[in-house]
Design a protein around this motif. Structure first.
Motif, PDB file in Angstrom:
ATOM      1  N   ILE A   1      59.894 -50.989 -93.777  1.00  0.00           N
ATOM      2  CA  ILE A   1      60.276 -52.316 -94.274  1.00  0.00           C
ATOM      3  C   ILE A   1      60.687 -52.271 -95.747  1.00  0.00           C
ATOM      4  CG2 ILE A   1      59.255 -54.581 -94.889  1.00  0.00           C
ATOM      5  CD1 ILE A   1      60.195 -54.256 -91.950  1.00  0.00           C
ATOM      6  N   THR A   2      60.059 -51.407 -96.510  1.00  0.00           N
ATOM      7  CA  THR A   2      60.344 -51.354 -97.955  1.00  0.00           C
ATOM      8  C   THR A   2      61.834 -51.205 -98.241  1.00  0.00           C
ATOM      9  OG1 THR A   2      59.689 -49.059 -97.816  1.00  0.00           O
ATOM     10  CG2 THR A   2      58.154 -50.556 -98.870  1.00  0.00           C
TER      11      THR A   2
ATOM     12  N   ALA B   1      55.914 -52.503 -82.443  1.00  0.00           N
ATOM     13  CA  ALA B   1      54.977 -51.452 -82.039  1.00  0.00           C
ATOM     14  C   ALA B   1      53.640 -51.596 -82.782  1.00  0.00           C
ATOM     15  CB  ALA B   1      55.586 -50.074 -82.308  1.00  0.00           C
ATOM     16  N   LEU B   2      53.712 -51.978 -84.046  1.00  0.00           N
ATOM     17  CA  LEU B   2      52.490 -52.180 -84.833  1.00  0.00           C
ATOM     18  C   LEU B   2      51.653 -53.323 -84.256  1.00  0.00           C
ATOM     19  CD1 LEU B   2      50.705 -51.589 -87.301  1.00  0.00           C
ATOM     20  CD2 LEU B   2      52.211 -53.038 -88.661  1.00  0.00           C
ATOM     21  N   ALA B   3      52.347 -54.384 -83.842  1.00  0.00           N
ATOM     22  CA  ALA B   3      51.642 -55.513 -83.210  1.00  0.00           C
ATOM     23  C   ALA B   3      50.926 -55.043 -81.946  1.00  0.00           C
ATOM     24  CB  ALA B   3      52.626 -56.637 -82.894  1.00  0.00           C
TER      25      ALA B   3
ATOM     26  N   LEU C   1      68.178 -54.175 -82.197  1.00  0.00           N
ATOM     27  CA  LEU C   1      66.951 -53.961 -82.967  1.00  0.00           C
ATOM     28  C   LEU C   1      67.010 -52.645 -83.738  1.00  0.00           C
ATOM     29  CD1 LEU C   1      64.371 -55.135 -80.301  1.00  0.00           C
ATOM     30  CD2 LEU C   1      64.739 -56.217 -82.505  1.00  0.00           C
ATOM     31  N   SER C   2      66.722 -52.719 -85.028  1.00  0.00           N
ATOM     32  CA  SER C   2      66.698 -51.522 -85.863  1.00  0.00           C
ATOM     33  C   SER C   2      65.353 -50.811 -85.676  1.00  0.00           C
ATOM     34  CB  SER C   2      66.870 -51.918 -87.329  1.00  0.00           C
ATOM     35  OG  SER C   2      65.773 -52.689 -87.749  1.00  0.00           O
ATOM     36  N   LEU C   3      65.245 -49.626 -86.225  1.00  0.00           N
ATOM     37  CA  LEU C   3      63.972 -48.905 -86.138  1.00  0.00           C
ATOM     38  C   LEU C   3      62.828 -49.700 -86.792  1.00  0.00           C
ATOM     39  CD1 LEU C   3      62.346 -46.367 -85.298  1.00  0.00           C
ATOM     40  CD2 LEU C   3      62.913 -45.407 -87.537  1.00  0.00           C
ATOM     41  N   PRO C   4      63.045 -50.237 -88.009  1.00  0.00           N
ATOM     42  CA  PRO C   4      61.964 -51.047 -88.589  1.00  0.00           C
ATOM     43  C   PRO C   4      61.556 -52.226 -87.696  1.00  0.00           C
ATOM     44  CG  PRO C   4      63.612 -50.563 -90.250  1.00  0.00           C
ATOM     45  CD  PRO C   4      64.160 -50.070 -88.941  1.00  0.00           C
ATOM     46  N   ASP C   5      62.535 -52.866 -87.054  1.00  0.00           N
ATOM     47  CA  ASP C   5      62.237 -53.967 -86.129  1.00  0.00           C
ATOM     48  C   ASP C   5      61.318 -53.492 -85.007  1.00  0.00           C
ATOM     49  OD1 ASP C   5      64.013 -55.483 -87.593  1.00  0.00           O
ATOM     50  OD2 ASP C   5      65.632 -55.402 -86.112  1.00  0.00           O
TER      51      ASP C   5
END
Ligand code: ZN
Length: 168
Positions: A29-30, A86-88, A77-81
């Motif tokens: 995300i950064t 996935a984190l959720a 969807l991008s990788l960060p998306d």
């Protein structure tokens, strides 16, 4: 039960104010938070220890991609998306109560399909919402958000982005 918020880049760009002590995002995300003010919000949340930058296990990313391939949103969807989703999944798997904060329609759509709670920042019911206004440094003319130039079309001075508070 405390809610664990998973924040995507749009949450910072749209001025999310953390109200829980459990706020998570992914390292990717950064790179998406380029604008100075959003960056400040992000950095200070990390410094204050209320934002945890957490990478996800591969298996959750695989599981996410499996689900996305069913939705037809795979190309949008991008990788960060994907990592946010996935984190959720990972936090839910750990037994946490999770809510994803994102104003990205494709992310929201995917979360809906996967039955993961989410909220857009505008609809979150947060008391303080910040918006941005483009203002000329010289003559103070105000510009639309989509005005494409860095300089004022009247006096040629630099245009800066001013944060304005919108009370709900
Ligand atoms: Zn001007």
């Amino acid at each position: 039960m405390e809610i664990y918020y998973v924040l995507d880049a749009s949450a910072f760009i749209n001025g999310f104010k953390p109200t829980s002590q459990y706020n998570y995002t992914v390292p990717e995300i950064t790179a998406e938070i380029k604008d100075f003010e959003s960056r400040l919000l992000y950095d200070s949340a990390v410094d204050d220890g209320i934002l945890i930058v957490q990478d996800v296990d591969r298996k959750y990313l695989d599981k996410t991609e499996e689900n996305i391939s069913k939705s037809g949103d795979v190309l949008r969807l991008s990788l960060p998306d994907k990592k946010i989703i996935a984190l959720a999944l990972m936090l839910i798997d750990e037994g946490k109560s999770v809510k994803v904060i994102s104003d990205d329609y494709t992310i929201q759509n995917t979360l809906k399909i996967m039955n993961i709670p989410y909220s857009g920042i505008i609809t979150e019911g947060i008391k303080e919402i910040y918006n941005w206004k483009k203002v000329c440094q010289g003559c103070k003319k105000e510009f639309e958000e989509n005005y494409p130039f860095d300089d004022c079309d009247v006096c040629g001075s630099k245009i800066f982005k001013k944060r304005i508070k919108v009370n709900k």
